[in-house]
Every structure is written in structure tokens, then in C-alpha cells.
Scaffold this motif. Sequence first.
Motif, PDB file in Angstrom:
ATOM      1  N   LYS A  86       0.838  -1.202   0.000  1.00  0.00           N
ATOM      2  CA  LYS A  86       0.000   0.000   0.000  1.00  0.00           C
ATOM      3  C   LYS A  86       0.868   1.245   0.000  1.00  0.00           C
ATOM      4  N   VAL A  87       0.444   2.245  -0.756  1.00  0.00           N
ATOM      5  CA  VAL A  87       1.073   3.558  -0.724  1.00  0.00           C
ATOM      6  C   VAL A  87       0.171   4.421   0.156  1.00  0.00           C
ATOM      7  N   VAL A  88       0.701   4.835   1.307  1.00  0.00           N
ATOM      8  CA  VAL A  88      -0.079   5.531   2.329  1.00  0.00           C
ATOM      9  C   VAL A  88       0.670   6.770   2.797  1.00  0.00           C
ATOM     10  N   SER A  89       0.067   7.508   3.736  1.00  0.00           N
ATOM     11  CA  SER A  89       0.730   8.714   4.247  1.00  0.00           C
ATOM     12  C   SER A  89       1.159   8.586   5.712  1.00  0.00           C
ATOM     13  N   SER A  90       0.858   7.443   6.350  1.00  0.00           N
ATOM     14  CA  SER A  90       1.286   7.232   7.739  1.00  0.00           C
ATOM     15  C   SER A  90       1.469   5.743   7.983  1.00  0.00           C
ATOM     16  N   ASP A  91       1.981   5.395   9.161  1.00  0.00           N
ATOM     17  CA  ASP A  91       2.245   3.997   9.523  1.00  0.00           C
ATOM     18  C   ASP A  91       3.156   3.360   8.474  1.00  0.00           C
ATOM     19  N   CYS A  92       4.287   4.007   8.235  1.00  0.00           N
ATOM     20  CA  CYS A  92       5.198   3.641   7.148  1.00  0.00           C
ATOM     21  C   CYS A  92       6.117   2.487   7.519  1.00  0.00           C
ATOM     22  N   ASP A  93       6.220   1.516   6.638  1.00  0.00           N
ATOM     23  CA  ASP A  93       7.252   0.487   6.732  1.00  0.00           C
ATOM     24  C   ASP A  93       8.449   0.907   5.886  1.00  0.00           C
ATOM     25  N   VAL A  94       8.173   1.659   4.839  1.00  0.00           N
ATOM     26  CA  VAL A  94       9.192   2.254   3.974  1.00  0.00           C
ATOM     27  C   VAL A  94       8.831   3.733   3.838  1.00  0.00           C
ATOM     28  N   LEU A  95       9.782   4.608   4.121  1.00  0.00           N
ATOM     29  CA  LEU A  95       9.556   6.054   4.009  1.00  0.00           C
ATOM     30  C   LEU A  95      10.526   6.635   3.007  1.00  0.00           C
ATOM     31  N   TYR A  96       9.987   7.276   1.964  1.00  0.00           N
ATOM     32  CA  TYR A  96      10.818   7.934   0.956  1.00  0.00           C
ATOM     33  C   TYR A  96      10.774   9.436   1.183  1.00  0.00           C
ATOM     34  N   ILE A  97      11.957  10.034   1.261  1.00  0.00           N
ATOM     35  CA  ILE A  97      12.101  11.474   1.456  1.00  0.00           C
ATOM     36  C   ILE A  97      12.928  12.008   0.283  1.00  0.00           C
ATOM     37  N   SER A  98      12.405  13.019  -0.396  1.00  0.00           N
ATOM     38  CA  SER A  98      13.132  13.532  -1.560  1.00  0.00           C
ATOM     39  C   SER A  98      13.641  14.962  -1.375  1.00  0.00           C
ATOM     40  N   GLN A  99      13.228  15.614  -0.297  1.00  0.00           N
ATOM     41  CA  GLN A  99      13.611  17.008  -0.098  1.00  0.00           C
ATOM     42  C   GLN A  99      14.387  17.179   1.210  1.00  0.00           C
ATOM     43  N   GLU A 100      15.507  17.899   1.127  1.00  0.00           N
ATOM     44  CA  GLU A 100      16.383  18.086   2.288  1.00  0.00           C
ATOM     45  C   GLU A 100      15.665  18.657   3.510  1.00  0.00           C
ATOM     46  N   PRO A 110       9.945   4.862  13.477  1.00  0.00           N
ATOM     47  CA  PRO A 110      10.343   3.670  14.237  1.00  0.00           C
ATOM     48  C   PRO A 110      11.587   3.026  13.621  1.00  0.00           C
ATOM     49  N   THR A 111      12.354   2.307  14.429  1.00  0.00           N
ATOM     50  CA  THR A 111      13.608   1.722  13.937  1.00  0.00           C
ATOM     51  C   THR A 111      13.392   0.701  12.825  1.00  0.00           C
ATOM     52  N   ASN A 112      12.210   0.098  12.752  1.00  0.00           N
ATOM     53  CA  ASN A 112      11.981  -0.907  11.702  1.00  0.00           C
ATOM     54  C   ASN A 112      11.469  -0.297  10.397  1.00  0.00           C
ATOM     55  N   THR A 113      11.486   1.022  10.286  1.00  0.00           N
ATOM     56  CA  THR A 113      11.081   1.687   9.049  1.00  0.00           C
ATOM     57  C   THR A 113      12.304   1.870   8.151  1.00  0.00           C
ATOM     58  N   VAL A 114      12.199   1.405   6.927  1.00  0.00           N
ATOM     59  CA  VAL A 114      13.268   1.560   5.948  1.00  0.00           C
ATOM     60  C   VAL A 114      13.202   2.993   5.430  1.00  0.00           C
ATOM     61  N   THR A 115      14.263   3.756   5.639  1.00  0.00           N
ATOM     62  CA  THR A 115      14.288   5.142   5.171  1.00  0.00           C
ATOM     63  C   THR A 115      15.093   5.212   3.878  1.00  0.00           C
ATOM     64  N   ILE A 116      14.466   5.804   2.863  1.00  0.00           N
ATOM     65  CA  ILE A 116      15.079   5.918   1.545  1.00  0.00           C
ATOM     66  C   ILE A 116      15.016   7.380   1.136  1.00  0.00           C
ATOM     67  N   GLY A 117      16.120   7.907   0.652  1.00  0.00           N
ATOM     68  CA  GLY A 117      16.165   9.311   0.269  1.00  0.00           C
ATOM     69  C   GLY A 117      16.600   9.502  -1.166  1.00  0.00           C
ATOM     70  N   GLY A 118      16.092  10.559  -1.758  1.00  0.00           N
ATOM     71  CA  GLY A 118      16.431  10.896  -3.131  1.00  0.00           C
ATOM     72  C   GLY A 118      17.349  12.095  -3.207  1.00  0.00           C
ATOM     73  N   MET A 119      18.278  12.193  -2.268  1.00  0.00           N
ATOM     74  CA  MET A 119      19.200  13.334  -2.238  1.00  0.00           C
ATOM     75  C   MET A 119      20.583  12.873  -1.808  1.00  0.00           C
ATOM     76  N   GLU A 120      21.587  13.624  -2.223  1.00  0.00           N
ATOM     77  CA  GLU A 120      22.968  13.347  -1.829  1.00  0.00           C
ATOM     78  C   GLU A 120      23.097  13.415  -0.311  1.00  0.00           C
ATOM     79  N   SER A 121      23.956  12.599   0.251  1.00  0.00           N
ATOM     80  CA  SER A 121      24.293  12.566   1.675  1.00  0.00           C
ATOM     81  C   SER A 121      23.158  12.099   2.571  1.00  0.00           C
ATOM     82  N   PHE A 122      22.127  11.494   2.015  1.00  0.00           N
ATOM     83  CA  PHE A 122      21.010  11.000   2.820  1.00  0.00           C
ATOM     84  C   PHE A 122      21.487   9.959   3.823  1.00  0.00           C
ATOM     85  N   THR A 123      22.339   9.037   3.360  1.00  0.00           N
ATOM     86  CA  THR A 123      22.822   7.987   4.254  1.00  0.00           C
ATOM     87  C   THR A 123      23.779   8.529   5.312  1.00  0.00           C
TER      88      THR A 123
END
Length: 167
Positions: A86-100, A110-123
Motif C-alpha cells: 500500500k502507498v499511504v501517508s502514515s504507519d510507514c514500513d518504507v519512508l521515501y524522502i526527496s527534499q532536504e 520507528p527503527t523498523n522503518t526503511v528510510t530511503i532518500g532521493g538526495m545526496e548525503s542522505f545515508t
Amino acid sequence: MHINISRVSKITSLLWLLTLSPMTAHAKYTPDQVKAVYLYRIATFVQWENEAQMDSINICVQDNEKVNTILSKLTQDKLIRNKPLKVVSSDCDVLYISQEQNLNRIESVPTNTVTIGGMESFTENGGAIELVEHKGKIRPKVNLDNIKGYQLSSNFLRVAEVVGGQQ
């Protein structure tokens, strides 16, 4: 119901390419399309510690409407290990962030949420996976130090640049 075979074929081709190698952002596909497919494919390579209790796998794309729209179409009626995607706006298992300016969201997930970013130095700023275009290619970068509450498949790690952890 009308199904656009050409569009389904293009999406299938794009998914096939992602399973084999790092993506090239050809003119044929926009970076947003490639990132949406990566979000979907990455979710298939994650094994959550609490997965047995999960009813669905929720992907949140809160700051990029184009990626959200593409991902919503791409994941419609899809399952990962018999769990609806599901693509949702809360209760994220995977969170994509594209803006600094939204990097601060990493601190509150939460620690079990996979954080994915679309910007340099996200990691370097606490995110787990970074998807950025460099010389026409989008390739994932994974920081093993930022992964908690889930594991990433070795098949995914083979196509990613890996930093952190006990290498």
C-alpha cells in the motif's frame, strides 16, 4: 476495463531491468519513474523482524507527488510475501524522502522503518538507502549502520554501494 498493453509492457521491462543491474536513467524513463520502481523493488528485498505481525507493507512518499502517483499505479494489487503493498501517508514500513528540508523526519520514524532518500548525503544524515542520479545512472547506496529492525537481501546489496557496518 481498458488495459494499456504498451504501458504494462514498459513497466514490466523497467522492473526486469531493476532486478538485474543498477538503473540507467535513460531518456525513456524519468528519474521519478526509476525511483518509484526502486521503492517497489527495494520493499521486496526487505525482511522485517516484525513481519509476521504486519497486515500490509506500507510505503510512504510524502514529499514527491510524482513518485507517489507512479508508485501508487505500479503497486496496485501487488503483494509481497502475501501481504498487500500500500502507498499511504502514515504507519510507514518504507519512508521515501526527496527534499532536504524533510530530513528531520528520519529522527521520528520507528527503527523498523526503511528510510530511503532521493538526495545526496542522505545515508550520512541517518537514512538507510540513498537513490541519487550520478552521470545518468541511479544506483542505491546503503549505510549498514542505519539499518535496525529489518534486514536487506544480499541480492539487493550486490547492486548497491555499501558503506558502514563491519565490512
